[in-house]
Design a protein around this motif. Sequence first.
Motif, PDB file in Angstrom:
ATOM      1  N   MET A   1       0.852  -1.167   0.000  1.00  0.00           N
ATOM      2  CA  MET A   1       0.000   0.000   0.000  1.00  0.00           C
ATOM      3  C   MET A   1       0.903   1.237   0.000  1.00  0.00           C
ATOM      4  O   MET A   1       1.656   1.455   0.941  1.00  0.00           O
ATOM      5  N   PRO A   2       0.847   2.054  -1.032  1.00  0.00           N
ATOM      6  CA  PRO A   2       1.680   3.255  -1.098  1.00  0.00           C
ATOM      7  C   PRO A   2       1.288   4.274  -0.025  1.00  0.00           C
ATOM      8  O   PRO A   2       0.131   4.371   0.375  1.00  0.00           O
ATOM      9  N   ASP A  54      -1.915   6.637   3.697  1.00  0.00           N
ATOM     10  CA  ASP A  54      -1.856   5.367   2.969  1.00  0.00           C
ATOM     11  C   ASP A  54      -3.031   5.304   2.001  1.00  0.00           C
ATOM     12  O   ASP A  54      -4.154   5.675   2.360  1.00  0.00           O
ATOM     13  N   ASN A  56      -4.982   3.056  -1.433  1.00  0.00           N
ATOM     14  CA  ASN A  56      -5.149   1.755  -2.094  1.00  0.00           C
ATOM     15  C   ASN A  56      -5.067   1.889  -3.605  1.00  0.00           C
ATOM     16  O   ASN A  56      -5.880   1.337  -4.332  1.00  0.00           O
ATOM     17  N   MET A  57      -4.088   2.627  -4.087  1.00  0.00           N
ATOM     18  CA  MET A  57      -3.883   2.789  -5.522  1.00  0.00           C
ATOM     19  C   MET A  57      -2.393   2.998  -5.751  1.00  0.00           C
ATOM     20  O   MET A  57      -1.698   3.461  -4.855  1.00  0.00           O
ATOM     21  N   PRO A  58      -1.910   2.660  -6.904  1.00  0.00           N
ATOM     22  CA  PRO A  58      -0.492   2.869  -7.178  1.00  0.00           C
ATOM     23  C   PRO A  58      -0.158   4.362  -7.196  1.00  0.00           C
ATOM     24  O   PRO A  58      -0.958   5.180  -7.637  1.00  0.00           O
ATOM     25  N   TYR A  59       1.030   4.681  -6.726  1.00  0.00           N
ATOM     26  CA  TYR A  59       1.485   6.072  -6.770  1.00  0.00           C
ATOM     27  C   TYR A  59       1.739   6.492  -8.213  1.00  0.00           C
ATOM     28  O   TYR A  59       2.262   5.728  -9.017  1.00  0.00           O
ATOM     29  N   SER A  60       1.380   7.715  -8.511  1.00  0.00           N
ATOM     30  CA  SER A  60       1.676   8.310  -9.805  1.00  0.00           C
ATOM     31  C   SER A  60       2.038   9.770  -9.595  1.00  0.00           C
ATOM     32  O   SER A  60       1.370  10.457  -8.833  1.00  0.00           O
TER      33      SER A  60
END
Length: 68
Positions: A1-2, A54, A56-60
């Motif tokens: 989790m990112p 925190d 629940n998605m990829p960091y961008s």
Amino acid sequence: MPTLYRLLTEEDTSAFCHKVSDALDKGWVLHGSPAYAWDHAAGVMRCAQAVTKDVNMPYSPDMKLGQQ
């Protein structure tokens, strides 16, 4: 989790407190102590507070952190 990171900054007024309170209300968590510094050019105190969250998605790099 990112984990996302933001550094909130503002002049030392109630606007800074509202900015931090808004972030906390949106699930961000304080990270460390606030910092204060004198802005000689503007003649005002400036505040800074780091916050993390925190997600629940990829960091961008394109993420709008203030909208998370």
